[in-house]
Design an enzyme around this catalytic site. Structure first.
Site, PDB file in Angstrom:
ATOM      1  CB  SER A  51      -0.857  -0.073   1.167  1.00 48.17           C
ATOM      2  OG  SER A  51      -2.060  -0.857   1.098  1.00 48.17           O
ATOM      3  CE  LYS A  54      -4.453   1.373  -0.582  1.00 43.99           C
ATOM      4  NZ  LYS A  54      -4.568   0.579   0.214  1.00 43.99           N
ATOM      5  CB  SER A 106      -4.261   1.841   3.795  1.00 43.66           C
ATOM      6  OG  SER A 106      -3.388   1.264   2.867  1.00 43.66           O
TER       7      SER A 106
END
Length: 393
Positions: A51, A54, A106
């Site tokens: 993640s 992101k 997230s």
């Protein structure tokens, strides 16, 4: 099956010995102002990044949409696995609210909603991510998903997986906080302790809490993003600014369950190493080489026939700046210029360069130019000179 990677110390490198043991398989400490890599451990090794993806999703959305726009949830977005906000097909949300969901909690479904809103599909959004990565200078990064879930795809160069390097990941965060026109919005969102919002019709309400422990772990912490998948392990990228020094740490493969705290230990160790060992110095304090004041010009017009013309040089002023240097490091100034010129020469024409560098890293370049113009010797000029000197009278 999960496994634990013990800390490894790679001997033979002085900086590695000074930093000490790191849990991460790949790590980078970067000067956030210049982009110079101060320390790396397998910094160019491609690995999945979970993640931490992101941060790129966030900046691409910020640069390609407006905060107040309404994004509609598709069935595909609603089907994303945990961690998820729990959006439902057909619902609409403000882009800005979804960005808080993306960066604070997230949420994987949020990432797909945003990607589809901006580009129409996940695949088209991945193209935007890869284009931006290329613009930033990331040569070893491949984005396939907007949320960082492990993925592979076939390309003309063979199979590629969703991956980056610690060096590229640090470059991406540097762009987000320093060079992007949306850097202030990025920092505001990622540093927020919490955020509450509803869907556009006000039917459902949500509350997001920032899970980036680094924000309260060290004085001057600016931003960061965690990540985890079974393949990537724990990952992290974060930035800190203190005493006018900005540091970025990127970690990939930093332990597997149950070692969630490894990334915080590595981040603190690298940040403290940077704060302790690197100091700011003026670029203008560098030791300069002896520079020529003139350069000979062949075939140049001169008041005295047959005399070789000497062209005076001008050194364009360079904007003074502070540079971050470690113990024993210095800025070397290298002069490169032509040994002579051939007329005609224009005023301001570049004839040389001063390069300020530390190792292979170039801080700045300073132009050496012609202070005046010199015309070439031609028939008309020769005739004019002959008449002046030997004319009737």
């Amino acid at each position: 099956m999960f496994f634990c990677i013990p800390p490894v110390l790679c001997y033979g490198d002085e900086k590695t010995a000074e930093v000490g043991n790191l849990y991460a398989l790949s790590a980078v400490l970067m000067d956030g102002d210049s982009g110079r890599i101060l320390y790396e451990k397998n910094g160019r090794e491609q690995r999945p990044m979970a993640s931490t993806t992101k941060i790129m999703t966030c900046i691409v959305v910020l640069e390609n949409s407006r905060p107040e726009e309404a994004a509609t949830v598709s069935a595909y977005a609603a089907s994303m696995p945990k961690v998820r906000l729990g959006v439902q097909e057909g619902e609409q949300y403000r882009v800005e609210d979804l960005l808080y969901s993306l960066m604070l909690e997230s949420h994987n479904d949020t990432a797909v909603v945003l990607a589809e809103h901006v580009a129409g599909s996940v695949e088209a959004f991945a193209d935007l991510m890869n284009k931006k990565a290329e613009e930033i200078g990331c040569r070893d990064t491949c984005f396939i998903t907007p949320n960082g879930l492990d993925a592979e795809k076939e390309t003309k160069n063979g199979k590629r997986e969703h991956s980056t390097t610690a060096a590229d990941l640090a470059r991406i965060l540097r762009y987000c906080i320093k060079d992007s026109p949306k850097r202030e919005a990025f920092l505001s969102i990622t540093a927020a302790p919490s955020h509450g919002f509803s869907d556009c019709e006000g039917r459902r309400s949500f509350s997001c809490v920032n899970h980036n422990a680094f924000l309260t772990m060290m004085e001057g912490a600016l931003t960061g993003k965690t990540g985890f998948t079974a393949k990537a392990g724990y990952c992290y990228v974060g930035a800190l600014k203190r005493e006018d020094k900005t540091f970025i740490v990127a970690l990939l493969g930093c332990g597997w369950p149950n070692n969630k705290g490894y990334k915080w230990a590595d981040t603190r160790k690298l940040m403290e190493y940077g704060l302790e060992h690197y100091s700011l110095q003026k670029l203008s304090d560098a030791e300069f080489p002896k520079l020529p004041s003139t350069v000979p010009v062949e075939n140049g017009q001169s008041p005295i026939l047959g005399e070789e013309k000497e062209l005076p040089l001008f050194c364009k002023p360079i904007k003074d700046q502070m540079v971050l240097l470690g113990p024993g490091e210095k800025v070397e100034v290298v002069y490169e210029g032509v040994p002579f010129l051939t007329a005609p020469v224009k005023k301001g024409e570049r004839v040389g360069t001063l390069t300020y560098k530390t190792g292979d890293f170039i801080w700045a370049e300073q132009e050496i130019t012609a202070r005046e113009a010199i015309e070439e010797i031609n028939f008309a000029w020769c005739l004019e000179q002959t008449i002046k000197r030997f004319g009737a009278g």
